[in-house]
Each structure stands twice: as C-alpha cells, then as structure tokens.
Design a protein around this motif. Structure first.
Motif, PDB file in Angstrom:
ATOM      1  N   ASN A  22     -38.240  44.012 119.045  1.00 30.38           N
ATOM      2  CA  ASN A  22     -38.552  42.516 118.343  1.00 30.38           C
ATOM      3  C   ASN A  22     -37.130  42.232 118.460  1.00 30.38           C
ATOM      4  OD1 ASN A  22     -39.234  40.732 116.765  1.00 30.38           O
ATOM      5  ND2 ASN A  22     -39.564  41.721 114.839  1.00 30.38           N
ATOM      6  N   VAL A  23     -36.904  40.809 118.216  1.00 34.01           N
ATOM      7  CA  VAL A  23     -35.284  39.860 118.186  1.00 34.01           C
ATOM      8  C   VAL A  23     -34.792  40.765 117.117  1.00 34.01           C
ATOM      9  CG1 VAL A  23     -34.374  37.943 117.974  1.00 34.01           C
ATOM     10  CG2 VAL A  23     -36.580  38.099 119.431  1.00 34.01           C
ATOM     11  N   CYS A  24     -33.350  40.943 117.316  1.00 34.04           N
ATOM     12  CA  CYS A  24     -32.672  41.463 116.359  1.00 34.04           C
ATOM     13  C   CYS A  24     -32.503  40.513 115.268  1.00 34.04           C
ATOM     14  CB  CYS A  24     -31.219  41.682 116.878  1.00 34.04           C
ATOM     15  SG  CYS A  24     -29.941  42.418 115.626  1.00 34.04           S
ATOM     16  N   PRO A  25     -32.654  40.979 113.772  1.00 35.02           N
ATOM     17  CA  PRO A  25     -32.757  39.924 112.768  1.00 35.02           C
ATOM     18  C   PRO A  25     -31.237  39.285 112.378  1.00 35.02           C
ATOM     19  CG  PRO A  25     -33.034  42.154 111.915  1.00 35.02           C
ATOM     20  CD  PRO A  25     -33.052  42.228 113.742  1.00 35.02           C
ATOM     21  N   ARG A  26     -30.300  40.051 112.944  1.00 38.93           N
ATOM     22  CA  ARG A  26     -28.793  39.723 112.412  1.00 38.93           C
ATOM     23  C   ARG A  26     -28.062  38.862 113.395  1.00 38.93           C
ATOM     24  NH1 ARG A  26     -24.632  42.771 109.977  1.00 38.93           N
ATOM     25  NH2 ARG A  26     -22.958  41.064 109.382  1.00 38.93           N
ATOM     26  N   CYS A  27     -28.500  39.102 114.817  1.00 41.05           N
ATOM     27  CA  CYS A  27     -27.826  38.091 115.515  1.00 41.05           C
ATOM     28  C   CYS A  27     -28.812  37.194 116.289  1.00 41.05           C
ATOM     29  CB  CYS A  27     -26.951  38.897 116.754  1.00 41.05           C
ATOM     30  SG  CYS A  27     -28.077  39.709 118.005  1.00 41.05           S
ATOM     31  N   ASN A  28     -30.156  36.990 116.176  1.00 44.10           N
ATOM     32  CA  ASN A  28     -31.185  36.210 116.377  1.00 44.10           C
ATOM     33  C   ASN A  28     -31.406  36.600 117.946  1.00 44.10           C
ATOM     34  OD1 ASN A  28     -31.795  35.215 114.022  1.00 44.10           O
ATOM     35  ND2 ASN A  28     -30.066  33.942 113.876  1.00 44.10           N
ATOM     36  N   GLY A  29     -31.021  37.799 118.396  1.00 46.87           N
ATOM     37  CA  GLY A  29     -31.400  37.943 119.873  1.00 46.87           C
ATOM     38  C   GLY A  29     -30.240  37.739 120.927  1.00 46.87           C
ATOM     39  N   SER A  30     -29.091  37.063 120.185  1.00 50.76           N
ATOM     40  CA  SER A  30     -27.810  36.848 121.252  1.00 50.76           C
ATOM     41  C   SER A  30     -27.223  38.086 121.725  1.00 50.76           C
ATOM     42  CB  SER A  30     -27.080  35.669 120.516  1.00 50.76           C
ATOM     43  OG  SER A  30     -26.248  36.559 119.411  1.00 50.76           O
ATOM     44  N   GLY A  31     -27.215  39.058 120.805  1.00 50.49           N
ATOM     45  CA  GLY A  31     -26.365  40.337 121.126  1.00 50.49           C
ATOM     46  C   GLY A  31     -24.886  40.093 120.576  1.00 50.49           C
ATOM     47  N   SER A  32     -24.638  39.025 120.099  1.00 49.27           N
ATOM     48  CA  SER A  32     -23.249  38.978 119.487  1.00 49.27           C
ATOM     49  C   SER A  32     -23.171  38.194 118.126  1.00 49.27           C
ATOM     50  CB  SER A  32     -22.254  38.233 120.562  1.00 49.27           C
ATOM     51  OG  SER A  32     -22.842  36.806 120.522  1.00 49.27           O
ATOM     52  N   LEU A  33     -22.003  38.670 117.582  1.00 50.33           N
ATOM     53  CA  LEU A  33     -21.944  38.228 116.081  1.00 50.33           C
ATOM     54  C   LEU A  33     -20.518  37.871 116.031  1.00 50.33           C
ATOM     55  CD1 LEU A  33     -23.780  37.794 113.744  1.00 50.33           C
ATOM     56  CD2 LEU A  33     -23.197  40.174 113.098  1.00 50.33           C
ATOM     57  N   GLU A  34     -20.072  37.089 115.432  1.00 54.31           N
ATOM     58  CA  GLU A  34     -18.528  36.573 114.955  1.00 54.31           C
ATOM     59  C   GLU A  34     -17.553  37.055 116.216  1.00 54.31           C
ATOM     60  OE1 GLU A  34     -18.351  38.592 111.339  1.00 54.31           O
ATOM     61  OE2 GLU A  34     -19.778  37.223 110.340  1.00 54.31           O
ATOM     62  N   GLY A  35     -18.182  36.452 117.371  1.00 53.75           N
ATOM     63  CA  GLY A  35     -17.301  36.734 118.340  1.00 53.75           C
ATOM     64  C   GLY A  35     -17.219  38.198 118.930  1.00 53.75           C
ATOM     65  N   GLY A  36     -17.956  38.965 118.395  1.00 51.50           N
ATOM     66  CA  GLY A  36     -18.023  40.465 118.874  1.00 51.50           C
ATOM     67  C   GLY A  36     -19.610  40.904 119.069  1.00 51.50           C
ATOM     68  N   THR A  37     -19.583  42.153 119.526  1.00 51.69           N
ATOM     69  CA  THR A  37     -20.854  42.874 119.760  1.00 51.69           C
ATOM     70  C   THR A  37     -21.430  43.029 118.424  1.00 51.69           C
ATOM     71  OG1 THR A  37     -20.301  43.950 121.687  1.00 51.69           O
ATOM     72  CG2 THR A  37     -22.367  44.635 120.778  1.00 51.69           C
ATOM     73  N   CYS A  38     -22.880  42.739 118.401  1.00 48.59           N
ATOM     74  CA  CYS A  38     -23.607  42.722 117.208  1.00 48.59           C
ATOM     75  C   CYS A  38     -23.894  44.288 116.542  1.00 48.59           C
ATOM     76  CB  CYS A  38     -24.995  42.368 117.615  1.00 48.59           C
ATOM     77  SG  CYS A  38     -26.275  42.329 115.808  1.00 48.59           S
ATOM     78  N   PRO A  39     -23.280  44.804 115.353  1.00 51.84           N
ATOM     79  CA  PRO A  39     -23.557  45.928 115.086  1.00 51.84           C
ATOM     80  C   PRO A  39     -24.890  46.474 114.841  1.00 51.84           C
ATOM     81  CG  PRO A  39     -22.842  44.641 113.290  1.00 51.84           C
ATOM     82  CD  PRO A  39     -22.941  43.798 114.496  1.00 51.84           C
ATOM     83  N   VAL A  40     -26.047  45.726 114.712  1.00 48.36           N
ATOM     84  CA  VAL A  40     -27.159  46.257 114.438  1.00 48.36           C
ATOM     85  C   VAL A  40     -28.135  46.317 115.767  1.00 48.36           C
ATOM     86  CG1 VAL A  40     -29.534  45.433 113.334  1.00 48.36           C
ATOM     87  CG2 VAL A  40     -27.359  44.758 112.170  1.00 48.36           C
ATOM     88  N   CYS A  41     -27.915  45.727 116.823  1.00 46.17           N
ATOM     89  CA  CYS A  41     -28.507  46.003 117.907  1.00 46.17           C
ATOM     90  C   CYS A  41     -27.598  46.517 119.154  1.00 46.17           C
ATOM     91  CB  CYS A  41     -29.220  44.846 118.493  1.00 46.17           C
ATOM     92  SG  CYS A  41     -28.261  43.264 119.182  1.00 46.17           S
ATOM     93  N   GLU A  42     -26.451  46.534 118.917  1.00 43.71           N
ATOM     94  CA  GLU A  42     -25.420  47.110 119.782  1.00 43.71           C
ATOM     95  C   GLU A  42     -25.406  46.162 121.095  1.00 43.71           C
ATOM     96  OE1 GLU A  42     -26.142  51.154 120.013  1.00 43.71           O
ATOM     97  OE2 GLU A  42     -24.748  51.637 118.338  1.00 43.71           O
TER      98      GLU A  42
END
Length: 54
Positions: A22-42
């Motif tokens: 499923n699409v990561c709920p934290r980064c909405n599928g982008s894989g990144s968050l706040e300029g870094g790697t999303c910690p939820v989906c790595e």
C-alpha cells in the motif's frame, strides 16, 4: 524489500499471505519526508499491510 526485511511501517514481511503493498501513509508514496528518507517506509514509498476482512 527482500526476504524477511521489514520497514518500521510494515505489518508483516513481504509475501506473507493476506498482505499486500500500500502507499506509505506518512510520505504519500514519495519515499522522502522533510528533505530526507521517510522513516516509515525507509524510502520505498510503500508499506506491507493486511488486506481483506475477517
């Protein structure tokens, strides 16, 4: 992801019966968050979740 490796947001290892990507709920599928790697989906943009009903 491969084998039994799980990201923090995964509910089960990939390939487990009754689960699917499923699409990561934290980064909405982008894989990144706040300029870094999303910690939820790595960084994959997806998480493994249970599917179906009971």
């Amino acid at each position: 992801m491969s084998g039994d490796t799980m990201a923090p947001g995964d509910q089960a290892p990939a390939g487990t019966p009754g689960t699917g990507e499923n699409v990561c709920p934290r980064c909405n599928g982008s894989g990144s968050l706040e300029g870094g790697t999303c910690p939820v989906c790595e960084g994959s943009g997806t998480v493994i979740e249970g599917i179906g009903g009971g």
